[in-house]
Design a protein around this motif. Structure first.
Motif, mmCIF file in Angstrom:
data_model
loop_
_atom_site.group_PDB
_atom_site.id
_atom_site.type_symbol
_atom_site.label_atom_id
_atom_site.label_comp_id
_atom_site.label_asym_id
_atom_site.label_seq_id
_atom_site.Cartn_x
_atom_site.Cartn_y
_atom_site.Cartn_z
ATOM 1 N N ASP A 54 0.809 -1.222 0.000
ATOM 2 C CA ASP A 54 0.000 0.000 0.000
ATOM 3 C C ASP A 54 0.842 1.272 0.000
ATOM 4 O O ASP A 54 0.324 2.367 0.213
ATOM 5 C CB ASP A 54 -0.941 0.019 1.207
ATOM 6 C CG ASP A 54 -2.038 -1.018 1.100
ATOM 7 O OD1 ASP A 54 -2.433 -1.343 -0.032
ATOM 8 O OD2 ASP A 54 -2.508 -1.501 2.146
ATOM 9 N N GLU A 69 -1.871 4.349 1.472
ATOM 10 C CA GLU A 69 -3.205 4.364 2.055
ATOM 11 C C GLU A 69 -3.280 3.334 3.165
ATOM 12 O O GLU A 69 -2.829 2.198 3.026
ATOM 13 C CB GLU A 69 -4.261 4.056 0.999
ATOM 14 C CG GLU A 69 -5.667 4.185 1.533
ATOM 15 C CD GLU A 69 -6.722 4.178 0.444
ATOM 16 O OE1 GLU A 69 -7.893 4.358 0.789
ATOM 17 O OE2 GLU A 69 -6.376 4.009 -0.739
ATOM 18 N N THR A 71 -5.834 1.220 5.075
ATOM 19 C CA THR A 71 -7.216 0.791 4.900
ATOM 20 C C THR A 71 -7.798 0.338 6.226
ATOM 21 O O THR A 71 -7.088 -0.117 7.121
ATOM 22 C CB THR A 71 -7.315 -0.354 3.879
ATOM 23 O OG1 THR A 71 -6.463 -1.419 4.299
ATOM 24 C CG2 THR A 71 -6.885 0.107 2.500
ATOM 25 N N GLN A 72 -9.096 0.477 6.317
ATOM 26 C CA GLN A 72 -9.801 0.124 7.536
ATOM 27 C C GLN A 72 -10.468 -1.232 7.353
ATOM 28 O O GLN A 72 -11.236 -1.436 6.429
ATOM 29 C CB GLN A 72 -10.857 1.189 7.852
ATOM 30 C CG GLN A 72 -11.666 0.905 9.092
ATOM 31 C CD GLN A 72 -12.667 2.003 9.372
ATOM 32 O OE1 GLN A 72 -12.901 2.869 8.557
ATOM 33 N NE2 GLN A 72 -13.255 1.968 10.532
ATOM 34 N N GLU A 73 -10.147 -2.162 8.225
ATOM 35 C CA GLU A 73 -10.786 -3.468 8.205
ATOM 36 C C GLU A 73 -11.464 -3.647 9.548
ATOM 37 O O GLU A 73 -10.827 -3.951 10.548
ATOM 38 C CB GLU A 73 -9.750 -4.565 7.974
ATOM 39 C CG GLU A 73 -9.077 -4.475 6.625
ATOM 40 C CD GLU A 73 -8.029 -5.551 6.428
ATOM 41 O OE1 GLU A 73 -8.038 -6.538 7.183
ATOM 42 O OE2 GLU A 73 -7.210 -5.383 5.525
ATOM 43 N N TYR A 88 -7.589 6.468 9.087
ATOM 44 C CA TYR A 88 -7.520 5.680 7.870
ATOM 45 C C TYR A 88 -7.596 6.625 6.689
ATOM 46 O O TYR A 88 -8.147 7.718 6.793
ATOM 47 C CB TYR A 88 -8.671 4.672 7.807
ATOM 48 C CG TYR A 88 -8.654 3.695 8.951
ATOM 49 C CD1 TYR A 88 -7.878 2.552 8.880
ATOM 50 C CD2 TYR A 88 -9.386 3.930 10.100
ATOM 51 C CE1 TYR A 88 -7.839 1.649 9.922
ATOM 52 C CE2 TYR A 88 -9.353 3.036 11.154
ATOM 53 C CZ TYR A 88 -8.580 1.898 11.064
ATOM 54 O OH TYR A 88 -8.538 1.015 12.099
#
Length: 137
Positions: A54, A69, A71-73, A88
């Motif tokens: 990323d 980036e 990312t939101q999980e 995020y």
């Protein structure tokens, strides 16, 4: 040409808002450090939770750009969230290299959420004045 002037002791009402966008961008950018050793320049950025895939590091015209980036999980099956302070989204940082930096040999390493960039210094003298011979005719 427009020139800003201020009279008296009171600042302009708009003064705090002049660079608001840049201040927000700086606040959301990853924290970084820059230093130099005898043979290289070093830049480190804190990127916790960001994977190597990323992150994009590039060099163009003496400017290093780091984009990425986080990312939101998040799975929210019946969980009740009271607050979330984790950030995020996309980020980008640029760093102008000194004239003696060899950007073509930049190296990047990611370990424990810290991206380390190393840019070697050129060994030959650059930027020095060079005498030019004047020819007749």
């Amino acid at each position: 040409m427009v020139e800003k002037s201020q009279s008296g002791f009171w600042p302009s009402v708009y003064e705090p808002m002049l660079n608001f966008g840049q201040r927000v961008a700086d606040w959301l950018s990853p924290a970084s450090d820059a230093s130099a050793s005898d043979n290289a320049y070093h830049i480190t950025l804190e990127l916790p939770g960001v994977t190597e895939s990323d992150i994009d590091v590039s060099v163009h015209d003496g400017v290093v750009t780091v984009k990425g980036e986080k990312t939101q999980e998040r799975e929210e099956k019946g969980d009740t969230w009271f607050f979330s302070e984790r950030q995020y989204g996309a980020f980008s940082r640029t760093f102008r290299l000194p004239a003696d930096a060899d950007g073509d040999r930049l190296e990047a390493h990611l370990k424990d959420g810290v991206l380390s960039l190393s840019v070697p210094k050129r060994t030959e003298a650059t930027g020095e004045a060079k005498k030019v011979a004047i020819k007749r005719g």
